[in-house]
Design a protein around this motif. Structure first.
Motif, PDB file in Angstrom:
ATOM      1  N   ASP A   1     -59.831  -6.277 -37.240  1.00 24.31           N
ATOM      2  CA  ASP A   1     -60.067  -6.490 -38.666  1.00 24.31           C
ATOM      3  C   ASP A   1     -61.516  -6.883 -38.953  1.00 24.31           C
ATOM      4  N   GLU A   2     -62.160  -7.552 -38.007  1.00 22.44           N
ATOM      5  CA  GLU A   2     -63.547  -7.967 -38.165  1.00 22.44           C
ATOM      6  C   GLU A   2     -64.531  -6.855 -37.830  1.00 22.44           C
ATOM      7  N   ALA A   3     -64.120  -5.947 -36.955  1.00 19.91           N
ATOM      8  CA  ALA A   3     -65.023  -4.885 -36.491  1.00 19.91           C
ATOM      9  C   ALA A   3     -65.372  -3.934 -37.636  1.00 19.91           C
ATOM     10  N   GLN A   4     -66.571  -3.398 -37.540  1.00 20.79           N
ATOM     11  CA  GLN A   4     -67.024  -2.449 -38.551  1.00 20.79           C
ATOM     12  C   GLN A   4     -67.701  -1.270 -37.868  1.00 20.79           C
ATOM     13  N   GLY A   5     -67.718  -0.155 -38.555  1.00 22.78           N
ATOM     14  CA  GLY A   5     -68.442   1.016 -38.082  1.00 22.78           C
ATOM     15  C   GLY A   5     -67.977   1.510 -36.732  1.00 22.78           C
ATOM     16  N   LYS A   6     -68.946   1.748 -35.853  1.00 22.98           N
ATOM     17  CA  LYS A   6     -68.672   2.305 -34.525  1.00 22.98           C
ATOM     18  C   LYS A   6     -67.779   1.382 -33.699  1.00 22.98           C
ATOM     19  N   ALA A   7     -67.969   0.070 -33.819  1.00 22.63           N
ATOM     20  CA  ALA A   7     -67.137  -0.874 -33.065  1.00 22.63           C
ATOM     21  C   ALA A   7     -65.679  -0.738 -33.471  1.00 22.63           C
TER      22      ALA A   7
END
Length: 82
Positions: A10-16
């Protein structure tokens, strides 16, 4: 000493976020080591490419696991042996 926290999906964004979703799909969950590497998508991506490259070697999965267990035993790593 600096500590890194594991990144939740839920915290990850984009490529991660994309990489973690792929890991979860393949493994059924996201192990902490991958979630921690997700602090840097470049690190996580490089690790995944490295792991994929190793998977194309000539050792089958059973032999790779035997090697991992032997290394865990030799280094006295209870976590690795679990």
């Amino acid at each position: 000493m600096q500590r890194f926290k594991a990144v939740t999906k839920d915290e990850a964004q984009g490529k991660a976020q994309e990489l973690l979703a792929g890991i979860e799909k393949k493994m059924g969950k996201v192990p902490n080591i991958y979630a921690t590497m997700a602090n840097s998508p470049a690190v996580l991506g490089a690790f995944m490419a490295f792991k994929q490259g190793l998977g194309q070697g000539s050792f089958n999965a059973q032999f790779q696991e035997q090697i991992a267990l032997a290394v865990g035993e030799a280094s006295g790593c209870d976590y690795c042996l679990a």
